[in-house]
Design a protein around this motif. Structure first.
Motif, mmCIF file in Angstrom:
data_model
loop_
_atom_site.group_PDB
_atom_site.id
_atom_site.type_symbol
_atom_site.label_atom_id
_atom_site.label_comp_id
_atom_site.label_asym_id
_atom_site.label_seq_id
_atom_site.Cartn_x
_atom_site.Cartn_y
_atom_site.Cartn_z
ATOM 1 N N TYR A 181 0.857 -1.178 0.000
ATOM 2 C CA TYR A 181 0.000 0.000 0.000
ATOM 3 C C TYR A 181 0.893 1.227 0.000
ATOM 4 N N THR A 182 0.766 2.047 -1.030
ATOM 5 C CA THR A 182 1.561 3.265 -1.095
ATOM 6 C C THR A 182 0.979 4.167 -2.171
ATOM 7 N N SER A 183 1.654 5.287 -2.429
ATOM 8 C CA SER A 183 1.184 6.242 -3.418
ATOM 9 C C SER A 183 2.361 6.918 -4.099
ATOM 10 N N ALA A 184 2.092 7.526 -5.249
ATOM 11 C CA ALA A 184 3.128 8.292 -5.938
ATOM 12 C C ALA A 184 3.613 9.439 -5.050
ATOM 13 N N HIS A 185 2.706 10.037 -4.294
ATOM 14 C CA HIS A 185 3.069 11.138 -3.401
ATOM 15 C C HIS A 185 4.082 10.676 -2.348
ATOM 16 N N PHE A 186 3.843 9.509 -1.747
ATOM 17 C CA PHE A 186 4.769 9.001 -0.743
ATOM 18 C C PHE A 186 6.138 8.739 -1.352
ATOM 19 N N VAL A 187 6.166 8.142 -2.528
ATOM 20 C CA VAL A 187 7.443 7.848 -3.170
ATOM 21 C C VAL A 187 8.190 9.141 -3.488
ATOM 22 N N ASP A 188 7.481 10.141 -3.963
ATOM 23 C CA ASP A 188 8.125 11.431 -4.238
ATOM 24 C C ASP A 188 8.662 12.066 -2.960
ATOM 25 N N GLN A 189 7.874 12.013 -1.892
ATOM 26 C CA GLN A 189 8.238 12.690 -0.647
ATOM 27 C C GLN A 189 9.324 11.954 0.128
ATOM 28 N N CYS A 190 9.255 10.627 0.148
ATOM 29 C CA CYS A 190 10.092 9.863 1.074
ATOM 30 C C CYS A 190 11.151 8.973 0.418
ATOM 31 N N LEU A 191 11.011 8.730 -0.893
ATOM 32 C CA LEU A 191 11.984 7.865 -1.563
ATOM 33 C C LEU A 191 12.625 8.544 -2.765
ATOM 34 N N GLY A 192 12.582 9.860 -2.770
ATOM 35 C CA GLY A 192 13.246 10.608 -3.831
ATOM 36 C C GLY A 192 12.674 10.358 -5.213
ATOM 37 N N GLY A 193 11.413 9.971 -5.269
ATOM 38 C CA GLY A 193 10.769 9.762 -6.562
ATOM 39 C C GLY A 193 11.071 8.424 -7.202
ATOM 40 N N ASP A 194 11.784 7.543 -6.516
ATOM 41 C CA ASP A 194 12.152 6.235 -7.074
ATOM 42 C C ASP A 194 11.475 5.120 -6.295
ATOM 43 N N GLY A 195 10.437 4.549 -6.873
ATOM 44 C CA GLY A 195 9.709 3.471 -6.209
ATOM 45 C C GLY A 195 10.078 2.096 -6.740
ATOM 46 N N SER A 196 11.269 1.947 -7.303
ATOM 47 C CA SER A 196 11.668 0.673 -7.896
ATOM 48 C C SER A 196 11.739 -0.453 -6.868
#
Length: 412
Positions: A181-196
Protein backbone atom coordinates in the motif's frame (compact mmCIF):
# COMPACT_ATOMS: atom_id res chain seq x y z
CA UNK A 1 -4.43 6.16 3.31
CA UNK A 2 -3.85 9.77 2.78
CA UNK A 3 -4.58 10.97 6.31
CA UNK A 4 -1.63 11.39 8.63
CA UNK A 5 -1.63 8.59 11.16
CA UNK A 6 0.18 7.37 14.21
CA UNK A 7 -0.57 4.75 16.84
CA UNK A 8 -3.57 6.71 18.00
CA UNK A 9 -4.85 7.56 14.52
CA UNK A 10 -6.54 5.50 11.82
CA UNK A 11 -4.48 2.90 10.01
CA UNK A 12 -6.28 0.98 7.36
CA UNK A 13 -4.88 0.93 3.84
CA UNK A 14 -1.99 -1.41 4.12
CA UNK A 15 -4.30 -4.35 4.55
CA UNK A 16 -5.48 -4.14 0.98
CA UNK A 17 -1.92 -4.16 -0.19
CA UNK A 18 -1.39 -7.62 1.11
CA UNK A 19 -4.07 -9.06 -1.08
CA UNK A 20 -2.75 -7.41 -4.15
CA UNK A 21 0.78 -8.66 -3.55
CA UNK A 22 -0.33 -12.23 -3.55
CA UNK A 23 -2.05 -11.90 -6.86
CA UNK A 24 1.01 -10.46 -8.42
CA UNK A 25 3.06 -13.39 -7.14
CA UNK A 26 0.61 -15.81 -8.66
CA UNK A 27 0.55 -13.91 -11.94
CA UNK A 28 -3.21 -13.68 -11.68
CA UNK A 29 -3.29 -10.02 -12.63
CA UNK A 30 -1.63 -10.46 -16.00
CA UNK A 31 -3.67 -8.79 -18.69
CA UNK A 32 -5.87 -6.75 -16.34
CA UNK A 33 -6.92 -3.35 -17.68
CA UNK A 34 -4.32 -0.61 -17.37
CA UNK A 35 -4.63 2.84 -15.95
CA UNK A 36 -5.49 4.30 -19.35
CA UNK A 37 -8.97 2.80 -19.09
CA UNK A 38 -10.06 5.28 -16.40
CA UNK A 39 -13.33 4.41 -14.72
CA UNK A 40 -15.17 5.28 -11.48
CA UNK A 41 -14.97 2.86 -8.53
CA UNK A 42 -18.45 1.47 -9.15
CA UNK A 43 -17.23 0.18 -12.52
CA UNK A 44 -15.30 -2.47 -10.61
CA UNK A 45 -17.51 -5.21 -9.24
CA UNK A 46 -15.36 -6.74 -6.48
CA UNK A 47 -15.79 -4.58 -3.38
CA UNK A 48 -14.02 -4.81 -0.01
CA UNK A 49 -13.07 -2.81 3.06
CA UNK A 50 -10.39 -2.56 5.75
CA UNK A 51 -10.52 -2.18 9.49
CA UNK A 52 -8.60 -1.24 12.63
CA UNK A 53 -9.57 -0.57 16.23
CA UNK A 54 -10.97 2.79 15.06
CA UNK A 55 -13.82 0.99 13.28
CA UNK A 56 -15.30 -0.44 16.48
CA UNK A 57 -17.58 2.44 17.46
CA UNK A 58 -16.91 5.68 19.30
CA UNK A 59 -15.49 3.90 22.34
CA UNK A 60 -13.74 1.25 20.22
CA UNK A 61 -15.68 -1.43 22.12
CA UNK A 62 -18.23 -2.65 19.54
CA UNK A 63 -17.51 -5.82 17.55
CA UNK A 64 -17.83 -5.86 13.77
CA UNK A 65 -20.53 -8.11 12.33
CA UNK A 66 -18.53 -9.61 9.48
CA UNK A 67 -21.40 -11.88 8.45
CA UNK A 68 -23.55 -8.80 7.84
CA UNK A 69 -20.74 -7.21 5.84
CA UNK A 70 -20.43 -10.32 3.69
CA UNK A 71 -24.19 -10.49 3.19
CA UNK A 72 -24.18 -6.89 1.93
CA UNK A 73 -21.80 -7.79 -0.89
CA UNK A 74 -18.34 -7.21 0.58
CA UNK A 75 -15.89 -9.73 -0.88
CA UNK A 76 -12.70 -9.16 1.14
CA UNK A 77 -11.41 -7.45 4.25
CA UNK A 78 -8.01 -6.45 5.57
CA UNK A 79 -7.34 -5.57 9.19
CA UNK A 80 -4.56 -3.72 10.92
CA UNK A 81 -2.33 -6.03 12.92
CA UNK A 82 0.73 -4.03 13.92
CA UNK A 83 2.63 -0.74 13.67
CA UNK A 84 6.30 -0.02 14.17
CA UNK A 85 8.30 -2.50 16.24
CA UNK A 86 6.00 -3.00 19.23
CA UNK A 87 2.36 -1.97 18.68
CA UNK A 88 -0.42 -4.54 18.18
CA UNK A 89 -3.97 -3.51 17.31
CA UNK A 90 -6.18 -4.65 20.23
CA UNK A 91 -8.96 -5.88 17.91
CA UNK A 92 -6.78 -7.70 15.38
CA UNK A 93 -7.07 -11.27 16.63
CA UNK A 94 -10.84 -11.00 17.14
CA UNK A 95 -11.33 -9.36 13.75
CA UNK A 96 -9.28 -12.03 12.01
CA UNK A 97 -11.41 -14.76 13.57
CA UNK A 98 -14.63 -12.88 12.87
CA UNK A 99 -13.80 -12.52 9.19
CA UNK A 100 -12.82 -16.19 8.98
CA UNK A 101 -16.06 -17.29 10.66
CA UNK A 102 -18.02 -15.19 8.14
CA UNK A 103 -16.18 -16.77 5.22
CA UNK A 104 -14.63 -13.48 4.06
CA UNK A 105 -11.24 -13.56 2.33
CA UNK A 106 -8.94 -11.74 4.75
CA UNK A 107 -5.40 -10.65 5.57
CA UNK A 108 -3.46 -8.60 8.14
CA UNK A 109 -1.50 -5.46 7.41
CA UNK A 110 1.43 -3.68 9.06
CA UNK A 111 1.72 0.11 9.22
CA UNK A 112 5.37 1.08 8.64
CA UNK A 113 6.66 3.53 11.26
CA UNK A 114 9.90 4.15 13.16
CA UNK A 115 12.37 1.28 13.47
CA UNK A 116 14.34 -1.01 11.20
CA UNK A 117 12.49 -2.63 8.33
CA UNK A 118 13.43 -6.18 9.28
CA UNK A 119 12.53 -5.59 12.95
CA UNK A 120 9.12 -4.20 12.05
CA UNK A 121 8.44 -7.09 9.70
CA UNK A 122 9.48 -9.64 12.34
CA UNK A 123 7.06 -8.08 14.85
CA UNK A 124 4.28 -8.19 12.27
CA UNK A 125 4.94 -11.84 11.39
CA UNK A 126 5.06 -12.88 15.05
CA UNK A 127 1.72 -11.23 15.87
CA UNK A 128 -0.02 -12.54 12.75
CA UNK A 129 1.15 -16.11 13.27
CA UNK A 130 0.14 -16.11 16.94
CA UNK A 131 -3.36 -15.06 15.84
CA UNK A 132 -3.51 -18.08 13.52
CA UNK A 133 -2.70 -16.41 10.20
CA UNK A 134 -0.21 -18.28 8.01
CA UNK A 135 -0.97 -16.92 4.54
CA UNK A 136 -1.57 -20.48 3.34
CA UNK A 137 -4.94 -21.32 4.92
CA UNK A 138 -8.13 -21.36 2.91
CA UNK A 139 -9.53 -17.82 2.69
CA UNK A 140 -6.26 -16.06 3.57
CA UNK A 141 -5.09 -13.27 1.30
CA UNK A 142 -1.38 -12.37 1.30
CA UNK A 143 0.04 -10.14 4.06
CA UNK A 144 0.25 -6.40 3.39
CA UNK A 145 2.67 -3.60 4.20
CA UNK A 146 1.48 0.00 4.38
CA UNK A 147 3.98 2.72 3.45
CA UNK A 148 2.72 6.28 3.88
CA UNK A 149 3.60 9.48 5.75
CA UNK A 150 3.23 9.41 9.54
CA UNK A 151 1.65 12.64 10.78
CA UNK A 152 2.62 14.26 7.49
CA UNK A 153 6.28 13.29 7.66
CA UNK A 154 8.34 10.39 6.34
CA UNK A 155 8.86 7.61 8.91
CA UNK A 156 12.12 8.20 10.77
CA UNK A 157 15.04 6.35 9.20
CA UNK A 158 13.06 5.25 6.17
CA UNK A 159 14.97 4.60 2.95
CA UNK A 160 14.82 2.09 0.12
CA UNK A 161 17.07 -0.33 2.00
CA UNK A 162 14.76 -0.42 5.04
CA UNK A 163 11.70 -0.81 2.80
CA UNK A 164 13.37 -3.68 0.97
CA UNK A 165 14.31 -5.36 4.26
CA UNK A 166 10.70 -5.21 5.43
CA UNK A 167 9.36 -6.61 2.16
CA UNK A 168 11.84 -9.48 2.00
CA UNK A 169 11.39 -10.41 5.67
CA UNK A 170 7.61 -10.63 5.29
CA UNK A 171 7.94 -12.66 2.10
CA UNK A 172 10.29 -15.13 3.79
CA UNK A 173 8.05 -15.36 6.87
CA UNK A 174 4.90 -16.24 4.95
CA UNK A 175 6.29 -17.48 1.63
CA UNK A 176 4.01 -14.99 -0.12
CA UNK A 177 4.98 -11.76 -1.80
CA UNK A 178 3.36 -8.96 0.22
CA UNK A 179 1.04 -6.41 -1.31
CA UNK A 180 2.25 -2.85 -1.02
CA UNK A 181 0.00 0.00 0.00
CA UNK A 182 1.56 3.27 -1.10
CA UNK A 183 1.18 6.24 -3.42
CA UNK A 184 3.13 8.29 -5.94
CA UNK A 185 3.07 11.14 -3.40
CA UNK A 186 4.77 9.00 -0.74
CA UNK A 187 7.44 7.85 -3.17
CA UNK A 188 8.12 11.43 -4.24
CA UNK A 189 8.24 12.69 -0.65
CA UNK A 190 10.09 9.86 1.07
CA UNK A 191 11.98 7.86 -1.56
CA UNK A 192 13.25 10.61 -3.83
CA UNK A 193 10.77 9.76 -6.56
CA UNK A 194 12.15 6.24 -7.07
CA UNK A 195 9.71 3.47 -6.21
CA UNK A 196 11.67 0.67 -7.90
CA UNK A 197 11.88 -1.16 -4.54
CA UNK A 198 8.17 -1.92 -5.05
CA UNK A 199 8.66 -3.45 -8.52
CA UNK A 200 7.09 -6.90 -8.75
CA UNK A 201 4.61 -6.23 -5.93
CA UNK A 202 0.92 -5.79 -6.48
CA UNK A 203 -0.10 -2.30 -5.49
CA UNK A 204 -2.95 -1.01 -3.39
CA UNK A 205 -3.32 2.73 -3.82
CA UNK A 206 -5.57 5.46 -2.43
CA UNK A 207 -7.39 8.13 -4.35
CA UNK A 208 -10.54 9.65 -2.84
CA UNK A 209 -13.45 11.51 -4.44
CA UNK A 210 -11.70 11.41 -7.79
CA UNK A 211 -14.53 10.42 -10.11
CA UNK A 212 -12.95 8.52 -12.98
CA UNK A 213 -9.41 9.59 -12.04
CA UNK A 214 -7.81 6.39 -10.87
CA UNK A 215 -4.68 6.34 -8.64
CA UNK A 216 -1.53 7.75 -10.23
CA UNK A 217 1.06 5.11 -11.07
CA UNK A 218 3.89 4.80 -8.56
CA UNK A 219 7.14 5.91 -10.26
CA UNK A 220 9.49 2.98 -10.75
CA UNK A 221 7.04 0.30 -9.59
CA UNK A 222 6.29 -0.74 -13.14
CA UNK A 223 2.59 -1.55 -12.72
CA UNK A 224 -0.74 0.19 -12.10
CA UNK A 225 -2.92 -0.40 -9.04
CA UNK A 226 -4.67 -3.70 -8.36
CA UNK A 227 -6.60 -2.50 -5.28
CA UNK A 228 -8.00 1.02 -5.12
CA UNK A 229 -9.03 2.59 -1.83
CA UNK A 230 -11.54 5.05 -3.19
CA UNK A 231 -13.05 6.51 0.00
CA UNK A 232 -12.34 6.77 3.71
CA UNK A 233 -15.84 7.94 4.58
CA UNK A 234 -17.93 5.03 3.36
CA UNK A 235 -20.37 2.81 5.23
CA UNK A 236 -20.47 -0.98 5.42
CA UNK A 237 -23.23 -3.06 6.98
CA UNK A 238 -22.06 -4.53 10.27
CA UNK A 239 -19.24 -2.00 10.86
CA UNK A 240 -20.01 0.35 13.80
CA UNK A 241 -17.97 3.26 12.37
CA UNK A 242 -19.68 5.81 10.14
CA UNK A 243 -16.44 6.36 8.18
CA UNK A 244 -15.13 3.15 6.66
CA UNK A 245 -12.34 2.71 4.12
CA UNK A 246 -13.82 1.06 1.04
CA UNK A 247 -11.88 -0.55 -1.77
CA UNK A 248 -12.28 -2.17 -5.15
CA UNK A 249 -10.27 -4.95 -6.74
CA UNK A 250 -9.31 -4.59 -10.38
CA UNK A 251 -9.59 -8.31 -11.15
CA UNK A 252 -12.48 -10.76 -11.14
CA UNK A 253 -13.98 -12.50 -8.12
CA UNK A 254 -12.42 -15.74 -9.34
CA UNK A 255 -8.98 -14.09 -9.31
CA UNK A 256 -9.61 -12.84 -5.79
CA UNK A 257 -10.58 -16.37 -4.71
CA UNK A 258 -7.35 -17.75 -6.13
CA UNK A 259 -5.44 -15.07 -4.24
CA UNK A 260 -7.20 -16.22 -1.06
CA UNK A 261 -6.27 -19.89 -1.55
CA UNK A 262 -9.76 -20.70 -2.78
CA UNK A 263 -8.88 -22.57 -5.93
CA UNK A 264 -12.23 -22.62 -7.71
CA UNK A 265 -15.39 -20.60 -7.96
CA UNK A 266 -18.07 -22.08 -5.70
CA UNK A 267 -20.79 -21.45 -8.27
CA UNK A 268 -22.64 -24.57 -9.46
CA UNK A 269 -21.43 -25.87 -12.82
CA UNK A 270 -24.41 -28.06 -13.81
CA UNK A 271 -27.95 -28.84 -12.77
CA UNK A 272 -28.34 -31.72 -10.30
CA UNK A 273 -31.52 -33.75 -9.81
CA UNK A 274 -32.78 -34.44 -6.32
CA UNK A 275 -32.14 -38.15 -6.79
CA UNK A 276 -28.55 -37.53 -7.96
CA UNK A 277 -27.86 -35.31 -4.96
CA UNK A 278 -29.07 -37.92 -2.48
CA UNK A 279 -27.12 -40.66 -4.27
CA UNK A 280 -23.95 -38.57 -3.98
CA UNK A 281 -24.67 -37.92 -0.30
CA UNK A 282 -24.90 -41.66 0.35
CA UNK A 283 -21.47 -42.35 -1.19
CA UNK A 284 -19.67 -40.70 1.74
CA UNK A 285 -21.32 -43.15 4.17
CA UNK A 286 -19.00 -45.93 2.96
CA UNK A 287 -16.25 -44.08 1.05
CA UNK A 288 -13.54 -44.73 3.66
CA UNK A 289 -13.05 -48.44 2.94
CA UNK A 290 -16.62 -49.17 3.94
CA UNK A 291 -16.75 -46.57 6.71
CA UNK A 292 -18.02 -42.99 6.70
CA UNK A 293 -15.76 -40.11 5.65
CA UNK A 294 -14.28 -38.64 8.88
CA UNK A 295 -15.06 -35.05 9.84
CA UNK A 296 -12.49 -32.25 9.43
CA UNK A 297 -12.72 -28.50 8.88
CA UNK A 298 -9.25 -28.37 7.32
CA UNK A 299 -8.68 -31.63 5.42
CA UNK A 300 -10.13 -32.58 2.04
CA UNK A 301 -11.32 -35.98 0.83
CA UNK A 302 -9.93 -37.72 -2.25
CA UNK A 303 -12.57 -35.98 -4.41
CA UNK A 304 -11.16 -32.58 -3.37
CA UNK A 305 -13.98 -31.48 -1.05
CA UNK A 306 -13.55 -30.29 2.53
CA UNK A 307 -14.63 -32.92 5.06
CA UNK A 308 -17.03 -30.69 7.02
CA UNK A 309 -20.76 -30.14 6.67
CA UNK A 310 -20.58 -27.43 3.98
CA UNK A 311 -17.87 -29.23 2.00
CA UNK A 312 -20.09 -32.33 2.02
CA UNK A 313 -23.09 -30.38 0.74
CA UNK A 314 -20.90 -28.72 -1.92
CA UNK A 315 -19.87 -32.17 -3.14
CA UNK A 316 -23.47 -33.34 -3.47
CA UNK A 317 -24.40 -30.20 -5.45
CA UNK A 318 -21.32 -30.27 -7.69
CA UNK A 319 -20.04 -26.86 -6.54
CA UNK A 320 -16.40 -25.94 -7.03
CA UNK A 321 -14.06 -27.75 -4.65
CA UNK A 322 -13.02 -27.54 -1.84
CA UNK A 323 -16.55 -26.19 -1.36
CA UNK A 324 -18.54 -23.18 -0.22
CA UNK A 325 -18.75 -22.53 3.52
CA UNK A 326 -21.98 -22.53 5.52
CA UNK A 327 -22.39 -18.74 5.48
CA UNK A 328 -21.95 -18.67 1.71
CA UNK A 329 -24.49 -21.46 1.25
CA UNK A 330 -27.03 -19.44 3.24
CA UNK A 331 -26.31 -15.94 1.91
CA UNK A 332 -25.20 -16.30 -1.71
CA UNK A 333 -28.35 -16.08 -3.82
CA UNK A 334 -26.40 -17.61 -6.67
CA UNK A 335 -26.28 -20.81 -4.62
CA UNK A 336 -29.53 -21.01 -2.64
CA UNK A 337 -32.85 -19.25 -2.06
CA UNK A 338 -34.83 -19.26 1.24
CA UNK A 339 -38.02 -21.34 1.31
CA UNK A 340 -40.67 -22.23 3.89
CA UNK A 341 -40.67 -25.37 6.03
CA UNK A 342 -43.77 -26.62 4.22
CA UNK A 343 -41.92 -26.35 0.89
CA UNK A 344 -39.11 -28.76 1.81
CA UNK A 345 -38.39 -31.47 -0.74
CA UNK A 346 -35.63 -34.09 -0.95
CA UNK A 347 -32.27 -32.40 -1.50
CA UNK A 348 -33.23 -29.07 0.08
CA UNK A 349 -31.06 -27.74 2.91
CA UNK A 350 -31.57 -26.65 6.51
CA UNK A 351 -28.85 -24.20 7.50
CA UNK A 352 -27.79 -22.56 10.76
CA UNK A 353 -25.42 -19.81 9.57
CA UNK A 354 -25.14 -18.04 12.94
CA UNK A 355 -22.28 -18.24 15.40
CA UNK A 356 -18.81 -19.45 14.47
CA UNK A 357 -17.28 -22.42 12.65
CA UNK A 358 -17.91 -24.64 15.68
CA UNK A 359 -21.65 -23.92 15.88
CA UNK A 360 -22.80 -23.36 12.28
CA UNK A 361 -24.25 -26.37 10.49
CA UNK A 362 -26.03 -27.50 7.32
CA UNK A 363 -27.93 -30.74 6.66
CA UNK A 364 -29.52 -32.27 3.56
CA UNK A 365 -33.25 -32.92 3.88
CA UNK A 366 -34.34 -36.36 2.60
CA UNK A 367 -37.98 -36.66 3.60
CA UNK A 368 -40.56 -36.46 6.40
CA UNK A 369 -40.80 -39.49 8.67
CA UNK A 370 -44.61 -39.32 8.71
CA UNK A 371 -47.56 -37.02 8.02
CA UNK A 372 -47.15 -35.20 11.34
CA UNK A 373 -43.97 -33.54 9.97
CA UNK A 374 -42.34 -33.47 13.39
CA UNK A 375 -39.15 -35.17 12.19
CA UNK A 376 -37.34 -35.98 8.99
CA UNK A 377 -34.47 -38.11 7.70
CA UNK A 378 -31.36 -36.28 6.57
CA UNK A 379 -27.73 -36.60 5.54
CA UNK A 380 -25.08 -34.62 7.39
CA UNK A 381 -21.36 -34.43 8.07
CA UNK A 382 -20.94 -33.87 11.79
CA UNK A 383 -18.08 -33.44 14.22
CA UNK A 384 -17.12 -36.49 16.29
CA UNK A 385 -18.79 -38.86 13.86
CA UNK A 386 -18.32 -38.02 10.16
CA UNK A 387 -20.92 -38.67 7.47
CA UNK A 388 -24.30 -39.67 8.90
CA UNK A 389 -27.82 -40.53 7.78
CA UNK A 390 -30.34 -40.23 10.61
CA UNK A 391 -33.61 -38.77 11.85
CA UNK A 392 -33.51 -35.09 12.88
CA UNK A 393 -35.78 -32.24 13.90
CA UNK A 394 -33.45 -29.29 13.26
CA UNK A 395 -35.40 -26.18 12.27
CA UNK A 396 -38.82 -27.43 13.30
CA UNK A 397 -39.06 -25.69 16.68
CA UNK A 398 -40.27 -22.10 16.88
CA UNK A 399 -37.30 -19.76 17.08
CA UNK A 400 -34.85 -22.31 15.68
CA UNK A 401 -31.70 -20.90 14.09
CA UNK A 402 -32.04 -23.41 11.23
CA UNK A 403 -33.65 -22.01 8.08
CA UNK A 404 -34.69 -24.01 4.98
CA UNK A 405 -33.06 -23.20 1.62
CA UNK A 406 -33.36 -24.58 -1.92
CA UNK A 407 -30.18 -24.96 -4.01
CA UNK A 408 -30.56 -23.02 -7.28
CA UNK A 409 -29.10 -25.81 -9.42
CA UNK A 410 -31.38 -28.51 -7.94
CA UNK A 411 -34.03 -29.90 -10.29
CA UNK A 412 -36.84 -32.40 -9.90
Amino acid sequence: MSRNRSLGRRTRLSVGLAAAGALAAAGALTGLPGQAAAAPPDAYGVQGFDTSHHKHGDGETEPIDFAAAAASGQKFVFMKATQGTGYTDPWFERDLKGAADAGLPRAPYHFFDEGGGAEQAAHFADVAKKAGYTGANEGELPPALDFEPVNGACPAGLDAEQVGAALSTVEKSFERKPVVYTSAHFVDQCLGGDGSVFAGHTLWQPRYESGEKEPVEVPGAGAPWSFWQYTETGQVDGVPSDAVDRNVFRGSEEELRKLANLAQDAAPKDAVTRAQMLERAATWLTADDGAQVPYSQTETWSDGYRQDCSGYVSMTLGLGSPGANTVMLAQDRGLTTPIGIDELKPGDLLIDADGDSNTRHVVIFEGWTDDSRTAYTAFEQRGGHGTDHRTLDYGLDEGSEFTPYRPVNLTD
